[in-house]
Design a protein around this motif. Sequence first.
Motif, mmCIF file in Angstrom:
data_model
loop_
_atom_site.group_PDB
_atom_site.id
_atom_site.type_symbol
_atom_site.label_atom_id
_atom_site.label_comp_id
_atom_site.label_asym_id
_atom_site.label_seq_id
_atom_site.Cartn_x
_atom_site.Cartn_y
_atom_site.Cartn_z
ATOM 1 N N GLU A 1 0.821 -1.193 0.000
ATOM 2 C CA GLU A 1 0.000 0.000 0.000
ATOM 3 C C GLU A 1 0.859 1.249 0.000
ATOM 4 O O GLU A 1 1.960 1.271 0.557
ATOM 5 N N LEU A 2 0.328 2.279 -0.616
ATOM 6 C CA LEU A 2 0.991 3.571 -0.618
ATOM 7 C C LEU A 2 0.827 4.221 0.740
ATOM 8 O O LEU A 2 -0.287 4.368 1.243
ATOM 9 N N VAL A 3 1.936 4.616 1.324
ATOM 10 C CA VAL A 3 1.932 5.266 2.628
ATOM 11 C C VAL A 3 1.963 6.780 2.479
ATOM 12 O O VAL A 3 1.183 7.497 3.116
ATOM 13 N N ALA A 4 2.870 7.268 1.660
ATOM 14 C CA ALA A 4 3.032 8.702 1.487
ATOM 15 C C ALA A 4 3.763 8.958 0.188
ATOM 16 O O ALA A 4 4.531 8.125 -0.287
ATOM 17 N N SER A 5 3.530 10.120 -0.381
ATOM 18 C CA SER A 5 4.226 10.519 -1.588
ATOM 19 C C SER A 5 4.516 12.002 -1.537
ATOM 20 O O SER A 5 3.834 12.761 -0.841
ATOM 21 N N ILE A 6 5.527 12.394 -2.283
ATOM 22 C CA ILE A 6 5.881 13.800 -2.384
ATOM 23 C C ILE A 6 6.335 14.068 -3.804
ATOM 24 O O ILE A 6 7.181 13.367 -4.355
ATOM 25 N N SER A 7 5.743 15.076 -4.407
ATOM 26 C CA SER A 7 6.045 15.405 -5.788
ATOM 27 C C SER A 7 7.273 16.288 -5.875
ATOM 28 O O SER A 7 7.817 16.748 -4.868
ATOM 29 N N GLU A 8 7.703 16.537 -7.100
ATOM 30 C CA GLU A 8 8.823 17.439 -7.317
ATOM 31 C C GLU A 8 8.511 18.832 -6.788
ATOM 32 O O GLU A 8 9.419 19.544 -6.347
ATOM 33 N N GLY A 9 7.240 19.204 -6.825
ATOM 34 C CA GLY A 9 6.804 20.483 -6.291
ATOM 35 C C GLY A 9 6.462 20.441 -4.823
ATOM 36 O O GLY A 9 5.854 21.386 -4.309
ATOM 37 N N TYR A 10 6.804 19.368 -4.145
ATOM 38 C CA TYR A 10 6.656 19.196 -2.704
ATOM 39 C C TYR A 10 5.209 19.038 -2.266
ATOM 40 O O TYR A 10 4.881 19.260 -1.095
ATOM 41 N N THR A 11 4.331 18.659 -3.195
ATOM 42 C CA THR A 11 2.977 18.300 -2.816
ATOM 43 C C THR A 11 2.997 16.945 -2.120
ATOM 44 O O THR A 11 3.552 15.981 -2.642
ATOM 45 N N ARG A 12 2.392 16.877 -0.967
ATOM 46 C CA ARG A 12 2.428 15.673 -0.148
ATOM 47 C C ARG A 12 1.063 15.008 -0.091
ATOM 48 O O ARG A 12 0.021 15.670 -0.080
ATOM 49 N N ASP A 13 1.096 13.707 -0.034
ATOM 50 C CA ASP A 13 -0.115 12.923 0.097
ATOM 51 C C ASP A 13 0.160 11.776 1.054
ATOM 52 O O ASP A 13 1.260 11.213 1.050
ATOM 53 N N TYR A 14 -0.844 11.432 1.871
ATOM 54 C CA TYR A 14 -0.680 10.413 2.884
ATOM 55 C C TYR A 14 -1.855 9.461 2.892
ATOM 56 O O TYR A 14 -2.991 9.854 2.609
ATOM 57 N N ALA A 15 -1.570 8.229 3.224
ATOM 58 C CA ALA A 15 -2.647 7.303 3.514
ATOM 59 C C ALA A 15 -3.377 7.760 4.765
ATOM 60 O O ALA A 15 -2.779 8.326 5.684
ATOM 61 N N ASN A 16 -4.674 7.530 4.795
ATOM 62 C CA ASN A 16 -5.461 7.969 5.943
ATOM 63 C C ASN A 16 -4.942 7.384 7.257
ATOM 64 O O ASN A 16 -5.007 8.040 8.300
ATOM 65 N N SER A 17 -4.419 6.184 7.199
ATOM 66 C CA SER A 17 -3.983 5.515 8.409
ATOM 67 C C SER A 17 -2.758 6.154 9.051
ATOM 68 O O SER A 17 -2.481 5.892 10.220
ATOM 69 N N VAL A 18 -2.043 6.989 8.304
ATOM 70 C CA VAL A 18 -0.822 7.579 8.849
ATOM 71 C C VAL A 18 -0.896 9.094 8.947
ATOM 72 O O VAL A 18 0.047 9.715 9.460
ATOM 73 N N LYS A 19 -1.977 9.687 8.493
ATOM 74 C CA LYS A 19 -2.106 11.139 8.555
ATOM 75 C C LYS A 19 -1.991 11.624 9.990
ATOM 76 O O LYS A 19 -2.583 11.065 10.904
ATOM 77 N N GLY A 20 -1.218 12.664 10.152
ATOM 78 C CA GLY A 20 -1.002 13.226 11.468
ATOM 79 C C GLY A 20 0.118 12.578 12.238
ATOM 80 O O GLY A 20 0.538 13.109 13.273
ATOM 81 N N ARG A 21 0.605 11.444 11.757
ATOM 82 C CA ARG A 21 1.676 10.734 12.456
ATOM 83 C C ARG A 21 2.963 10.663 11.631
ATOM 84 O O ARG A 21 4.050 10.681 12.200
ATOM 85 N N PHE A 22 2.825 10.545 10.318
ATOM 86 C CA PHE A 22 3.979 10.410 9.436
ATOM 87 C C PHE A 22 4.174 11.689 8.643
ATOM 88 O O PHE A 22 3.205 12.378 8.286
ATOM 89 N N THR A 23 5.417 11.986 8.336
ATOM 90 C CA THR A 23 5.750 13.128 7.503
ATOM 91 C C THR A 23 6.773 12.708 6.459
ATOM 92 O O THR A 23 7.832 12.176 6.805
ATOM 93 N N ILE A 24 6.444 12.930 5.203
ATOM 94 C CA ILE A 24 7.383 12.666 4.129
ATOM 95 C C ILE A 24 8.051 13.970 3.726
ATOM 96 O O ILE A 24 7.415 15.028 3.715
ATOM 97 N N SER A 25 9.322 13.898 3.425
ATOM 98 C CA SER A 25 10.056 15.068 2.994
ATOM 99 C C SER A 25 11.115 14.651 1.993
ATOM 100 O O SER A 25 11.417 13.468 1.841
ATOM 101 N N ARG A 26 11.663 15.634 1.302
ATOM 102 C CA ARG A 26 12.721 15.341 0.347
ATOM 103 C C ARG A 26 13.758 16.442 0.384
ATOM 104 O O ARG A 26 13.453 17.611 0.619
ATOM 105 N N ASP A 27 14.973 16.043 0.144
ATOM 106 C CA ASP A 27 16.096 16.959 0.046
ATOM 107 C C ASP A 27 16.696 16.731 -1.336
ATOM 108 O O ASP A 27 17.430 15.768 -1.549
ATOM 109 N N ASN A 28 16.350 17.601 -2.262
ATOM 110 C CA ASN A 28 16.778 17.400 -3.633
ATOM 111 C C ASN A 28 18.296 17.496 -3.787
ATOM 112 O O ASN A 28 18.880 16.816 -4.630
ATOM 113 N N ALA A 29 18.920 18.347 -2.993
ATOM 114 C CA ALA A 29 20.362 18.478 -3.065
ATOM 115 C C ALA A 29 21.049 17.173 -2.699
ATOM 116 O O ALA A 29 22.070 16.810 -3.278
ATOM 117 N N LYS A 30 20.485 16.472 -1.726
ATOM 118 C CA LYS A 30 21.037 15.192 -1.308
ATOM 119 C C LYS A 30 20.415 14.014 -2.041
ATOM 120 O O LYS A 30 20.838 12.872 -1.827
#
Length: 119
Positions: free
Chosen positions: A46-75
């Motif tokens: 199952e999809l847990v979380a996603s983050i687009s190139e534009g930093y749009t975030r999406d989360y599964a309902n089961s993890v909303k409020g508990r999980f945070t996805i982030s990205r560091d493009n430089a790294k």
Amino acid sequence: QVQLVESGGGLVQAGGSLRLSCAASGDIGSMNTMSWYRQAPRKQRELVASISEGYTRDYANSVKGRFTISRDNAKKTIYLQMNNLKVEDTGVYYCKSSGYVGPYQYDYWGQGTQVTVSS
């Protein structure tokens, strides 16, 4: 070569936290969306979380409020901060990159890392 290398999985008690990392190397394409999936025994991946190139975030309902996805493009790295973990969060967690090389979309997967939450 394209490679996604995960780290940060392990065993944690319910209510605890883990931070998963997934570092990409090679050309993963452009306009890529990075995602975290998980698969528990006897369940579909199952999809847990996603983050687009534009930093749009999406989360599964089961993890909303508990999980945070982030990205560091430089790294070229994505993270999944998991707080207030529950037993039902247990599973193998995979990171995925979905991007375009010319007109073609390519998906690249990490090796998967085990997250076990004990009660």
